[in-house]
Design an enzyme around this catalytic site. Structure first.
Site, mmCIF file in Angstrom:
data_model
loop_
_atom_site.group_PDB
_atom_site.id
_atom_site.type_symbol
_atom_site.label_atom_id
_atom_site.label_comp_id
_atom_site.label_asym_id
_atom_site.label_seq_id
_atom_site.Cartn_x
_atom_site.Cartn_y
_atom_site.Cartn_z
ATOM 1 N N LEU A 46 1.137 -7.192 7.492
ATOM 2 C CA LEU A 46 2.178 -8.083 6.984
ATOM 3 C C LEU A 46 3.165 -7.232 6.197
ATOM 4 C CD1 LEU A 46 0.284 -11.245 5.618
ATOM 5 C CD2 LEU A 46 1.876 -11.175 7.539
ATOM 6 N N ASP A 47 4.464 -7.496 6.348
ATOM 7 C CA ASP A 47 5.471 -6.804 5.558
ATOM 8 C C ASP A 47 5.206 -7.048 4.071
ATOM 9 O OD1 ASP A 47 6.772 -5.890 7.832
ATOM 10 O OD2 ASP A 47 8.128 -7.617 7.903
ATOM 11 N N PRO A 48 5.626 -6.128 3.203
ATOM 12 C CA PRO A 48 5.386 -6.293 1.761
ATOM 13 C C PRO A 48 5.823 -7.650 1.208
ATOM 14 C CG PRO A 48 6.121 -4.071 2.178
ATOM 15 C CD PRO A 48 6.230 -4.801 3.493
#
Length: 301
Positions: A46-48
């Site tokens: 997951l992206d930050p």
């Protein structure tokens, strides 16, 4: 002499509701430290700034990661229309704007073009490798890479609600390798108004749902104490759809050594992948043929 592994032999799945901010790798590191586990990995980045389900495998459960990453997964996300960004999300710099805004009917009419087997160009700021280097590293240096389109299966893409003139909330169920940011970007381009992801949350992935997750705060509060075991799910939680092949203790010994062994009972068909089990303990994943289980992934428990 073999080097002794650091940590404890902890095996199983930990389902985290990832907050916005930390990277997936950082969350895995915190969970591994909290459990004092020898090995850890996750089933899908997951992206930050994205939130939601992050399935983390510890120990021998890492051998079942491919079964989760290859499964369908769902995302609840908000698209901001009227702006394109270089990262295709709210963290990027605005690169183009438009005064056009789509109606709910416009969006709904466009969605079928983004379902089924499609081709998708990953965002420039992504982990795709180019000559051994991550695309996002080049993009950060100002060298915007040209990425090739990749196949993606989208089972469904649904408009959930129009939040206001500029924002729409959607849900996507897709296969492995999908970029929600690319969907938002391409949807905006197709509608003639540009677009990027404003919010992104993964709600489920394969057998795991965010409803069964725990928080980093709970993990940190029980770190390195016996209470943390309450957050550990068994190895086979990641492979609930695999048929079981029950074996005797003698056969279990053969399977642990990587050899084919006779199956006592099973609901697997010839040639199917099955989970070998002895007295409720998972032993290995393998192929069932003519009364025998030939292991391909053995769990060292």
């Amino acid at each position: 002499m073999a080097r002794r592994k650091k940590g404890r032999p902890v095996h199983g799945w930990v389902i985290i509701d990832k907050p916005a901010g930390p990277s997936s790798t950082a969350v895995v590191g915190k969970v591994r430290w909290a459990f004092e586990a020898q090995k850890a990995g996750h089933a899908g980045t997951l992206d930050p700034e994205a939130t939601g389900l992050l399935a983390i495998a510890l120990g021998e459960a890492t051998k079942t990661i491919p079964y989760v990453t290859d499964a369908l997964k769902a995302y609840d996300f908000t698209v901001r229309f009227g702006q394109a960004t270089n990262a295709d999300d709210a963290e990027g710099k605005v690169t183009a704007t438009s005064d056009n805004r789509p109606s709910a009917a416009d969006i709904t009419a466009t969605l079928p073009a983004f379902t089924g087997d499609i081709e998708q160009v990953p965002p420039a700021f992504s982990a795709v490798k180019i000559d051994g280097e991550r695309a996002y590293k080049r993009a950060r240096d100002g060298d915007i890479p040209t990425l090739a389109a990749r196949p993606l299966f989208v089972e469904s893409l649904t408009l959930l609600e129009m939040l206001d003139t500029d924002h729409a909330r959607l849900e996507m169920v897709c296969g492995k390798g999908g970029y929600v940011r690319a969907i938002a970007r391409d949807l905006g381009e197709t509608l003639g108004c540009f677009g990027h992801v404003r919010k992104l949350r993964r709600t489920w992935s394969g057998p795991f749902s965010v409803d069964q997750s725990t928080t980093l705060e709970d993990i940190e509060a029980t770190a390195r104490t016996p209470d943390i075991a309450a957050f550990l799910q068994p190895i086979d939680a990641g492979i609930p759809d695999l048929p079981h092949a029950t074996v005797s203790e003698i056969a279990a010994g053969r399977i642990r050594n990587g050899n084919a062994a006779e199956v006592t009972t099973t609901d697997a068909n010839f040639g199917e992948t099955a989970l070998a089990v002895c007295k409720g303990t998972p032993l290995a994943i393998g192929t069932y043929r003519a009364g025998m289980l030939d292991p391909t992934r053995v769990f060292n428990l």
